[in-house]
Structures are given as structure tokens and as C-alpha cells.
Design a protein around this motif. Structure first.
Motif, PDB file in Angstrom:
ATOM      1  N   VAL A 101       8.504   4.637  -3.654  1.00 31.49           N
ATOM      2  CA  VAL A 101       7.097   4.878  -3.990  1.00 31.49           C
ATOM      3  C   VAL A 101       6.216   4.749  -2.754  1.00 31.49           C
ATOM      4  CG1 VAL A 101       5.151   4.158  -5.426  1.00 31.49           C
ATOM      5  CG2 VAL A 101       7.474   4.089  -6.361  1.00 31.49           C
ATOM      6  N   THR A 102       6.442   3.721  -1.956  1.00 33.72           N
ATOM      7  CA  THR A 102       5.587   3.505  -0.782  1.00 33.72           C
ATOM      8  C   THR A 102       5.734   4.616   0.253  1.00 33.72           C
ATOM      9  OG1 THR A 102       7.277   2.113   0.278  1.00 33.72           O
ATOM     10  CG2 THR A 102       5.605   0.995  -1.061  1.00 33.72           C
ATOM     11  N   THR A 103       6.863   5.321   0.245  1.00 37.05           N
ATOM     12  CA  THR A 103       7.092   6.391   1.222  1.00 37.05           C
ATOM     13  C   THR A 103       6.717   7.774   0.687  1.00 37.05           C
ATOM     14  OG1 THR A 103       9.411   6.524   0.505  1.00 37.05           O
ATOM     15  CG2 THR A 103       8.922   5.139   2.418  1.00 37.05           C
ATOM     16  N   LEU A 112      -2.163   5.679  -2.890  1.00 39.77           N
ATOM     17  CA  LEU A 112      -1.529   5.088  -4.063  1.00 39.77           C
ATOM     18  C   LEU A 112      -2.021   3.666  -4.284  1.00 39.77           C
ATOM     19  CD1 LEU A 112       2.208   6.081  -3.414  1.00 39.77           C
ATOM     20  CD2 LEU A 112       0.536   7.333  -4.801  1.00 39.77           C
ATOM     21  N   GLU A 113      -2.036   3.288  -5.543  1.00 38.53           N
ATOM     22  CA  GLU A 113      -2.223   1.901  -5.953  1.00 38.53           C
ATOM     23  C   GLU A 113      -0.937   1.533  -6.702  1.00 38.53           C
ATOM     24  OE1 GLU A 113      -5.679  -0.369  -8.372  1.00 38.53           O
ATOM     25  OE2 GLU A 113      -4.750   1.311  -9.436  1.00 38.53           O
ATOM     26  N   ILE A 114      -0.141   0.645  -6.138  1.00 34.19           N
ATOM     27  CA  ILE A 114       1.172   0.318  -6.698  1.00 34.19           C
ATOM     28  C   ILE A 114       1.083  -1.038  -7.376  1.00 34.19           C
ATOM     29  CG2 ILE A 114       3.628   0.021  -6.195  1.00 34.19           C
ATOM     30  CD1 ILE A 114       3.045   1.688  -3.589  1.00 34.19           C
ATOM     31  N   ILE A 115       1.247  -1.043  -8.696  1.00 35.96           N
ATOM     32  CA  ILE A 115       1.057  -2.253  -9.488  1.00 35.96           C
ATOM     33  C   ILE A 115       2.421  -2.738  -9.984  1.00 35.96           C
ATOM     34  CG2 ILE A 115      -0.099  -3.282 -11.471  1.00 35.96           C
ATOM     35  CD1 ILE A 115      -2.149  -0.989 -11.288  1.00 35.96           C
ATOM     36  N   GLN A 138       4.134  -6.462   2.862  1.00 35.96           N
ATOM     37  CA  GLN A 138       4.431  -5.390   3.812  1.00 35.96           C
ATOM     38  C   GLN A 138       3.581  -4.141   3.588  1.00 35.96           C
ATOM     39  OE1 GLN A 138       8.625  -4.726   3.198  1.00 35.96           O
ATOM     40  NE2 GLN A 138       9.148  -6.872   3.589  1.00 35.96           N
ATOM     41  N   ASP A 139       2.878  -4.067   2.441  1.00 32.90           N
ATOM     42  CA  ASP A 139       2.099  -2.868   2.121  1.00 32.90           C
ATOM     43  C   ASP A 139       0.879  -3.275   1.309  1.00 32.90           C
ATOM     44  OD1 ASP A 139       1.115  -0.373   1.051  1.00 32.90           O
ATOM     45  OD2 ASP A 139       3.082   0.521   1.413  1.00 32.90           O
ATOM     46  N   GLU A 140      -0.295  -3.069   1.863  1.00 35.92           N
ATOM     47  CA  GLU A 140      -1.522  -3.523   1.207  1.00 35.92           C
ATOM     48  C   GLU A 140      -1.839  -2.752  -0.063  1.00 35.92           C
ATOM     49  OE1 GLU A 140      -4.572  -0.770   3.929  1.00 35.92           O
ATOM     50  OE2 GLU A 140      -4.599  -2.963   4.090  1.00 35.92           O
ATOM     51  N   ARG A 141      -1.139  -1.651  -0.304  1.00 36.96           N
ATOM     52  CA  ARG A 141      -1.372  -0.880  -1.529  1.00 36.96           C
ATOM     53  C   ARG A 141      -0.705  -1.519  -2.746  1.00 36.96           C
ATOM     54  NH1 ARG A 141       1.015   4.763   0.213  1.00 36.96           N
ATOM     55  NH2 ARG A 141       2.611   3.273   0.935  1.00 36.96           N
ATOM     56  N   ILE A 142       0.161  -2.514  -2.511  1.00 32.15           N
ATOM     57  CA  ILE A 142       0.906  -3.144  -3.600  1.00 32.15           C
ATOM     58  C   ILE A 142       0.144  -4.341  -4.146  1.00 32.15           C
ATOM     59  CG2 ILE A 142       3.036  -4.325  -4.245  1.00 32.15           C
ATOM     60  CD1 ILE A 142       4.493  -2.717  -2.110  1.00 32.15           C
ATOM     61  N   ASN A 143      -0.022  -4.349  -5.457  1.00 28.96           N
ATOM     62  CA  ASN A 143      -0.661  -5.453  -6.170  1.00 28.96           C
ATOM     63  C   ASN A 143       0.375  -6.060  -7.120  1.00 28.96           C
ATOM     64  OD1 ASN A 143      -2.401  -7.209  -7.505  1.00 28.96           O
ATOM     65  ND2 ASN A 143      -3.237  -5.598  -8.841  1.00 28.96           N
ATOM     66  N   GLY A 149      -6.845   4.167 -10.605  1.00 29.39           N
ATOM     67  CA  GLY A 149      -6.621   5.496 -10.052  1.00 29.39           C
ATOM     68  C   GLY A 149      -7.158   6.616 -10.921  1.00 29.39           C
ATOM     69  N   ASP A 150      -7.238   7.796 -10.330  1.00 31.47           N
ATOM     70  CA  ASP A 150      -7.616   9.002 -11.072  1.00 31.47           C
ATOM     71  C   ASP A 150      -6.468   9.482 -11.948  1.00 31.47           C
ATOM     72  OD1 ASP A 150     -10.236   9.537  -9.552  1.00 31.47           O
ATOM     73  OD2 ASP A 150      -8.761   9.454  -7.922  1.00 31.47           O
TER      74      ASP A 150
END
Length: 330
Positions: free
Chosen positions: A27-29, A35-38, A58-63, A85-86
Motif C-alpha cells: 500500500v505504501t508503495t 493516501l491515508e493508511i489506517i 517509517q511512514d507518516e501517512r500511516i495511522n 479521504g475522498d
């Protein structure tokens, strides 16, 4: 600009330490970067929670959200509540996706004005060996009755939410049935009902891994039995309210889920004998009532010889049905 459109990707996590890193990395790649990864850690008892935290560092998009164990539907609902997200997508923590899956589906949604986009999928073993490929030709549905028929009758729209991208507005007043399995198919009915355009595309991008965590591969629990009673009721009530022409399908589902539930009841370890007998009685009662109705429907005529034979044998003797089912499975 497409790159400004945010996709919330919800990943429920439960005891997935063997698969989780590969899943999240896929997902991160993604080629679509916004992306907002929950990650919803649903009370894992292995190292999944720790891995979630490491990945988030390691990735600020991950919550990451850690919760008590309440099941996949509850974890997904929590993710939906948090999503900003939209669009919303879902990935199971033992699966993974192709590097451009979300970019591909987003592009199609925008150019075709689709509320839901479904991509093809691979079924793979834990070591990545491809077992099966499921993909469709590009098809669109603008009538909810057509899309629901494509789901439950024609099986063109897969009863999973993981191989799809949804406009987040669809989820405003919709959540999954908490406390049951088979929540994908049930919630999808309502999502299809309110969607103005559903698009199936030829690309293949999702990898379903046949892991030991699969709902259908056991070990079976009381939750499976409750689900076999609840799911057909949900479908029947839905069709009665929104698509009366398919109520016969709901009647058939009562029968087939009763047979499945009866099988599951034989496999649950340490199930109290009185509870087992009570569930068996409920499944037999649901079956008998609906089998008599089903035989009078036009839908019954379309069933295969195998299905009709299984229904008939179960109606005469669930015990004989179990023996024959076990023999065929072997």
C-alpha cells in the motif's frame, strides 16, 4: 489535480504478523501517493501491534489504532469513522495489492464518474503461487437492480469490499453488521443500492492470500453459527424492501446457510451439547420452512442437479447429508 485526491485505505489487523509487513508495504508503495493508511489493530495477541507501530514510524501517512478484539466488521467500521479521504479502499492484512491498483481504479472512477470501481483479483497461496485469476470485461451498471443482480445472481460483482474503490460519500450512513461474518456481502447490497454508477474493469490488482485466517477455512466458532442465521435474514429483508423480484434468492439462502451452519456445528471444539442441539434445531427449522417455499419458486428450477440433490438429502436426513458431504470433500 488527481494527485490531490486522498484515498483512505483501511486495514483491519488481527494476528497477522506473518503477512502484515508485505501487505502494508504494497500500500505504501502505491503509485498514487496521496493516501491515508489506517491500521486498526483488533486486539492481536501476536506481534502485529508492534509491527503496526514500527511501520507507522517509517511512514507518516500511516495511522495506527489499537482496540480490544471485536472482530473484522468492528475494526473496519472504526476505520470508516476515522477516514478523511475522498475515496475509501479496504485491504485485508494477509493480502496485498499491485503497485498501481489505486491509481488505476481512481482514474476509472474520475473519467467514468463511477461511485464504485471493481478490479480483478488473483487467488494466491501464502508463498505467492497463483491458484486462480478472477477478472471481468469492462462493464458498467447504472441501475441498482442491475448491479445487485450482477452481484447475487450472475456473480460478476464480487461479494468483497477489498477489490473495490468507493467514493467516501457512500459510507455516510452505512456501516457493517457488527458481530457477524460475511459482512462484505451484506454491506455491499446497500452500497450498490445507493450507487449511481458501478464500473468493473479488466485490470487485475488485488491478491487474495489463502491463509489460515480465512473465515471459511476454520476453526469454526459460535460466531459462524450466528452468522449463518443472521445473513439470510438480512438478505431476505433487503430484497423484500428494495428488490422483491429476488426474494426467492433470500429463501434459497436460508436453506443453504442452514446446511452450512449445521455442518459448522459439528466442527466446533468444546461446544456444549445442549447448545449444539439448539443450533441444530434452529438450522433444521429454518431449512424445512424455507425448503417448502423454495420448491414452489421459479428460482428453484435454475438450481443445479448437485444443489437440488443436496437440498433433498438434507431434507430427508441431515446426518446422511453430513456423511456424503464429508466423503465428497475427501
Amino acid at each position: 489535480m488527481r494527485e490531490k485526491i486522498k484515498i483512505s485505505v483501511i486495514i483491519p489487523v488481527y494476528n497477522a504478523e506473518l503477512y502484515l509487513e508485505k501487505c502494508v508495504n504494497s500500500v505504501t508503495t502505491q503509485t498514487h501517493r496521496n493516501l491515508e493508511i489506517i491500521l486498526i489493530n483488533d486486539g492481536s495477541t501476536d506481534n502485529s501491534g508492534l509491527i503496526c507501530n514500527q511501520l507507522a514510524s517509517q511512514d507518516e501517512r500511516i495511522n495506527v489504532v489499537h482496540t480490544e478484539n471485536r472482530g473484522q466488521a468492528s475494526a473496519r467500521n472504526k476505520g470508516i469513522d476515522l477516514a478523511t479521504g475522498d475515496y475509501i479502499g479496504f485491504v485485508d492484512s494477509d493480502d496485498y495489492i499491485s503497485h498501481d491498483m489505486y491509481e488505476t481504479m481512481l482514474e476509472k472512477s474520475l473519467t467514468e464518474n463511477a461511485d464504485i470501481v471493481q478490479i480483478g483479483h488473483y487467488v494466491v497461496s501464502p508463498n505467492g503461487e497463483k491458484i486462480n485469476t478472477e477478472k471481468r470485461g469492462e462493464t458498467e451498471y447504472i441501475s441498482y437492480k442491475d448491479s445487485i443482480r450482477a452481484n447475487v445472481i450472475e456473480k460478476l460483482i464480487v461479494s468483497s469490499i477489498c477489490d473495490k474503490l468507493f467514493r467516501s460519500s457512500l459510507w455516510t450512513n452505512i456501516r457493517m453488521a457488527d458481530g457477524y461474518y460475511y459482512e462484505d456481502g451484506m454491506v455491499l447490497l446497500n452500497l450498490l443500492r445507493i450507487s449511481k454508477r458501478v464500473l468493473l474493469i479488466e485490470n487485475v490488482g488485488y491478491y487474495y492470500v489463502l491463509s489460515t485466517n480465512s473465515t471459511q477455512r476454520g476453526p469454526y466458532t459460535i460466531k459462524h453459527l450466528k452468522s449463518c442465521l443472521y445473513e439470510p435474514k438480512y438478505y431476505y429483508e433487503f430484497f423484500k424492501n428494495y428488490y422483491k423480484e429476488l426474494t426467492d434468492y433470500g429463501i434459497a439462502l436460508y436453506c443453504f446457510r442452514a446446511m452450512r451452519g449445521y455442518r459448522f456445528a459439528q466442527s466446533i471444539a468444546n461446544l456444549d451439547e445442549n447448545k449444539k442441539e439448539d443450533y441444530e434445531a434452529q438450522f433444521k427449522e429454518k431449512f424445512i420452512t424455507n425448503y417448502l417455499l423454495l420448491k414452489k419458486t421459479h428460482f428453484f428450477k435454475g438450481l443445479s442437479i448437485y444443489q437440488k440433490t443436496a437440498l433433498y438429502i438434507f431434507s430427508k436426513s441431515p446426518k446422511i447429508y453430513l456423511s456424503l458431504f464429508s466423503a465428497i470433500k475427501k
